[in-house]
Design a protein around this motif. Structure first.
Motif, short mmCIF file in Angstrom:
data_model
loop_
_atom_site.label_atom_id
_atom_site.label_comp_id
_atom_site.label_asym_id
_atom_site.label_seq_id
_atom_site.Cartn_x
_atom_site.Cartn_y
_atom_site.Cartn_z
N ASP A 1 56.25 22.19 27.20
CA ASP A 1 55.20 22.71 28.93
C ASP A 1 54.28 21.64 28.39
N SER A 2 54.22 20.69 27.51
CA SER A 2 53.37 19.64 27.27
C SER A 2 53.37 18.26 27.60
N CYS A 3 55.11 18.01 27.21
CA CYS A 3 56.01 16.96 27.62
C CYS A 3 55.90 16.89 28.90
N ALA A 4 56.71 18.44 29.34
CA ALA A 4 56.95 18.11 30.66
C ALA A 4 55.77 18.03 31.92
N ALA A 5 55.13 18.71 31.31
CA ALA A 5 53.93 17.65 32.36
C ALA A 5 53.79 17.03 32.07
N GLU A 6 53.04 16.04 31.59
CA GLU A 6 53.10 14.61 31.28
C GLU A 6 54.07 13.51 32.28
N ALA B 1 45.64 19.59 23.09
CA ALA B 1 46.81 18.73 23.92
C ALA B 1 47.48 20.44 24.29
N LEU B 2 47.64 21.07 23.03
CA LEU B 2 49.05 21.55 23.14
C LEU B 2 48.22 23.26 23.75
N ALA B 3 48.80 24.01 24.37
CA ALA B 3 49.06 26.00 24.55
C ALA B 3 49.75 26.52 24.45
N GLN B 4 49.53 27.38 23.31
CA GLN B 4 49.90 28.22 22.86
C GLN B 4 50.62 28.85 23.41
N PRO B 5 51.55 29.47 23.78
CA PRO B 5 52.00 30.96 25.24
C PRO B 5 51.43 32.83 24.97
N ILE B 6 50.94 32.60 23.81
CA ILE B 6 50.86 33.99 22.87
C ILE B 6 49.35 34.51 22.81
#
Length: 426
Positions: free
Chosen positions: A131-136, A274-279
């Protein structure tokens, strides 16, 4: 014989199979020269005649774990009850995580935590990295992984790619080897978001060049998630020096945490905020006991927790971590190399004449703590060996996996097991 002689020797003379006395003499000499030989007595079952070739799936229990668990039940759980959370348990995932980081990962404090299963932690970090890489950069929609990676890793990559509108870029590898720098260079590019790699291949024992592969992925602008399940506690790792982004590993193999003991997650400090974990669970919130109406992630590694930590499952592995810290991971690696070299020489002398081939790298520098031996009858052989209290592992197609834990396996045990394999094949 000195410790420098542990990986030398020639078991064949003029093409003849060595005699039982010659093999026993070499194994005895190797055990006598082993500076870690006394540590074998620290593990339950080491005094029996059972041959254990599956330490890379489930390690033997440390003897001291029984007393640790009994004390915990009686004094901490039984005596302190709910007060235990305030007094120590809330910090245990971070304290044990830092110990794992220090002793087995080459990681500075504040980057490793212990908590969920391997699968759950891999999902969290892979999803967060994607998600982080795709958002950037919206072009980055590919997860790169090899076809022979562990099933969980492959299944998660496929699932997350489908869930997030991405795709998997498969790397075709030799099953007796693994991902090389050349193969990875061909696979990564402007569309790569995350590269998911195993440091030691579960089937062949191939030891990846983690530093070089990480550099290649970074040069392509991607993040790397390392699966350390078959290397943590057996192979030296320098997560910080090699510029790891993320890593996950289990604790029931070479760390001897017991069946289903929780896994660990490493997130480099530079990525944590910077990372948002999904659970999003209550234990990962900024204020755990605020019970607020909305979720705000905690600082540092707390944000990668979700539910209540499995405290009982964290207890036993602390005894193995103490041993590793005492002797040092380099000493364990030296013993591990000696064991696998001895096993390879035994396979050449005893099993090759029966049609067995080595399905692992021959060079010690390209191999982790286990080897795989290939023969069409290995499934049948494994079943027969288990009946004889010789416990290897079977992996399709036709692979007998020999896992040799440097803390609890002796050279004599290795010899007895390999002779039993020959007997089963005959």
């Amino acid at each position: 014989m000195t410790t420098d002689d542990l990986t030398t020797g020639d078991l064949t003379t003029a093409g003849q199979i060595p005699s039982a006395s010659e093999l026993a003499a070499e194994a005895s000499a190797l055990d006598a020269a082993d500076p870690l030989r006394s540590l074998r007595d620290e593990f339950v079952g080491s005094e029996t005649s059972l041959v254990y070739f599956d330490g890379n799936s489930l390690g033997r229990p440390p003897r001291s774990a029984a007393a640790r668990l009994e004390t915990f039940v009686r004094e901490e759980w039984g005596g302190r009850l709910i007060r235990g959370w305030d007094e120590s348990w809330m910090q245990l995932p971070f304290l044990i995580g830092d110990t794992i980081g220090r002793t087995a990962l080459g990681a500075a404090p504040g980057q490793t935590v212990i908590g969920d299963s391997t699968t759950v932690l891999l999902y969290k970090l892979l999803r967060a990295a994607f998600d982080s890489c795709a958002a950037e950069d919206p072009r980055r929609v590919e997860i790169v992984i090899d076809r022979d990676n562990f099933p969980t890793d492959r299944f998660l990559a496929e699932g997350i790619a489908a869930e997030r509108g991405g795709r998997v870029r498969w790397v075709e590898v030799d099953r007796a080897a693994g991902v090389s720098p050349e193969l990875l260079r061909e696979a990564v590019g402007p569309q790569t978001a995350v590269v998911l790699l195993s440091h030691v291949a579960y089937r062949s024992g191939f030891l990846a060049d983690a530093a070089e592969l990480t550099r290649i992925a970074h040069d392509a602008g991607a993040l790397v998630l390392w699966d350390l399940c078959h290397s943590a506690g057996s192979v030296p790792i320098e997560a910080d020096a090699w510029r790891f982004d993320l890593a996950v590993g289990c604790t029931y193999k070479y760390l001897n945490g017991g069946p289903g003991s929780p896994a660990f997650a490493y997130v480099a400090e530079r990525h944590q905020s910077a990372l948002a974990q999904p659970i999003q669970g209550w234990m990962g919130a900024a204020d755990v006991f605020a019970m607020g109406p909305s979720y705000a992630p905690g600082e540092g590694m707390r944000r990668f927790l979700s539910g209540t930590p499995p405290i009982v499952g964290m207890l036993a592995l602390q005894d193995t971590l103490r041993l590793i810290e005492t002797v040092g991971i380099e000493a364990l690696r030296k013993k591990s190399v000696a064991l696998t070299e001895f096993a390879v020489r035994l396979a050449d002398a005893l099993l090759a004449p029966l049609g067995v081939t080595l399905a692992s790298p021959r060079g010690a520098g390209e191999r982790g703590g286990h080897i795989t031996l290939s023969h069409p009858r290995m499934r049948e052989v494994t079943a027969r060996l288990w009946e004889q209290d010789v416990i290897p592992d079977y992996r399709d197609p036709g692979g007998l996996r020999i896992g040799l834990s440097p803390l609890s396996t002796s050279f004599t045990e290795t010899l007895e097991g390999m002779r039993a394999v020959r007997g089963a094949l005959e």
